[in-house]
Write a protein that holds these residues in place. Sequence first.
Motif, PDB file in Angstrom:
ATOM      1  N   LEU A  40      34.086  34.452  14.112  1.00  0.00           N
ATOM      2  CA  LEU A  40      34.740  35.159  13.011  1.00  0.00           C
ATOM      3  C   LEU A  40      33.983  36.386  12.516  1.00  0.00           C
ATOM      4  O   LEU A  40      34.589  37.295  11.943  1.00  0.00           O
ATOM      5  CB  LEU A  40      34.937  34.195  11.827  1.00  0.00           C
ATOM      6  N   GLY A  41      32.663  36.426  12.722  1.00  0.00           N
ATOM      7  CA  GLY A  41      31.861  37.507  12.148  1.00  0.00           C
ATOM      8  C   GLY A  41      30.972  38.192  13.156  1.00  0.00           C
ATOM      9  O   GLY A  41      30.960  37.856  14.337  1.00  0.00           O
ATOM     10  N   ASN A  42      30.226  39.148  12.666  1.00  0.00           N
ATOM     11  CA  ASN A  42      29.271  39.887  13.499  1.00  0.00           C
ATOM     12  C   ASN A  42      27.993  39.079  13.678  1.00  0.00           C
ATOM     13  O   ASN A  42      27.500  38.479  12.716  1.00  0.00           O
ATOM     14  CB  ASN A  42      28.919  41.224  12.849  1.00  0.00           C
ATOM     15  N   ALA A  43      27.447  39.107  14.891  1.00  0.00           N
ATOM     16  CA  ALA A  43      26.198  38.387  15.163  1.00  0.00           C
ATOM     17  C   ALA A  43      25.086  38.859  14.228  1.00  0.00           C
ATOM     18  O   ALA A  43      24.274  38.054  13.758  1.00  0.00           O
ATOM     19  CB  ALA A  43      25.788  38.572  16.621  1.00  0.00           C
ATOM     20  N   SER A  44      25.058  40.148  13.923  1.00  0.00           N
ATOM     21  CA  SER A  44      24.010  40.704  13.064  1.00  0.00           C
ATOM     22  C   SER A  44      24.137  40.248  11.613  1.00  0.00           C
ATOM     23  O   SER A  44      23.196  40.394  10.835  1.00  0.00           O
ATOM     24  CB  SER A  44      24.024  42.235  13.123  1.00  0.00           C
ATOM     25  N   GLN A  45      25.272  39.676  11.257  1.00  0.00           N
ATOM     26  CA  GLN A  45      25.448  39.127   9.915  1.00  0.00           C
ATOM     27  C   GLN A  45      25.346  37.605   9.911  1.00  0.00           C
ATOM     28  O   GLN A  45      24.815  37.020   8.977  1.00  0.00           O
ATOM     29  CB  GLN A  45      26.798  39.556   9.338  1.00  0.00           C
ATOM     30  N   VAL A  46      25.867  36.982  10.949  1.00  0.00           N
ATOM     31  CA  VAL A  46      25.856  35.511  11.025  1.00  0.00           C
ATOM     32  C   VAL A  46      24.421  34.998  11.174  1.00  0.00           C
ATOM     33  O   VAL A  46      24.009  34.065  10.476  1.00  0.00           O
ATOM     34  CB  VAL A  46      26.739  35.013  12.191  1.00  0.00           C
ATOM     35  N   ALA A  47      23.656  35.589  12.078  1.00  0.00           N
ATOM     36  CA  ALA A  47      22.309  35.089  12.375  1.00  0.00           C
ATOM     37  C   ALA A  47      21.398  35.070  11.146  1.00  0.00           C
ATOM     38  O   ALA A  47      20.701  34.075  10.921  1.00  0.00           O
ATOM     39  CB  ALA A  47      21.686  35.885  13.518  1.00  0.00           C
ATOM     40  N   PRO A  48      21.370  36.118  10.318  1.00  0.00           N
ATOM     41  CA  PRO A  48      20.495  36.046   9.145  1.00  0.00           C
ATOM     42  C   PRO A  48      20.884  34.931   8.165  1.00  0.00           C
ATOM     43  O   PRO A  48      20.006  34.275   7.598  1.00  0.00           O
ATOM     44  CB  PRO A  48      20.655  37.420   8.484  1.00  0.00           C
TER      45      PRO A  48
END
Length: 145
Positions: free
Chosen positions: A94-102
């Motif tokens: 559903l989201g960007n990896a750069s937002q999900v991972a943090p």
Amino acid sequence: MSQVLGSWQFWAFLSATFAALTAIFAKIGIENVNSDFATFIRTIVILCALAAFLGATSQWQRFDSISARSYAFLLLSGLATGASWVCYFRALKLGNASQVAPIDKLSVVLVAIFGALLLRERLSLGNWLGVGLIGIGAILVAHKT
């Protein structure tokens, strides 16, 4: 070299590196795949890789050599891991990896809190400051502007 291989810092850094690659590879891999099915495939790969690793390094252990208490907590850990993976892959879908991972890495903050509450681990004021900065940093990195 053996001193490096015996340090927790080396293995923790490798863990972070592979976790970062996990997010990138997973985001690409789930493009046209149901996130739960993708988690299932990932689990099969991990199971086969670990079985091969245990065999290659002769680290198999007899199942009856493990206490019931250890089994209970390993079962709980496995269930938590599975739930984490399902949630993580759904978030990546559903989201960007750069937002999900943090946000996923807020687990560092939660481990510090749970470690203090459940395991009676003691952190210094400086440690708690670092935990707080990790939390704030994760939120700032994940915030889309």
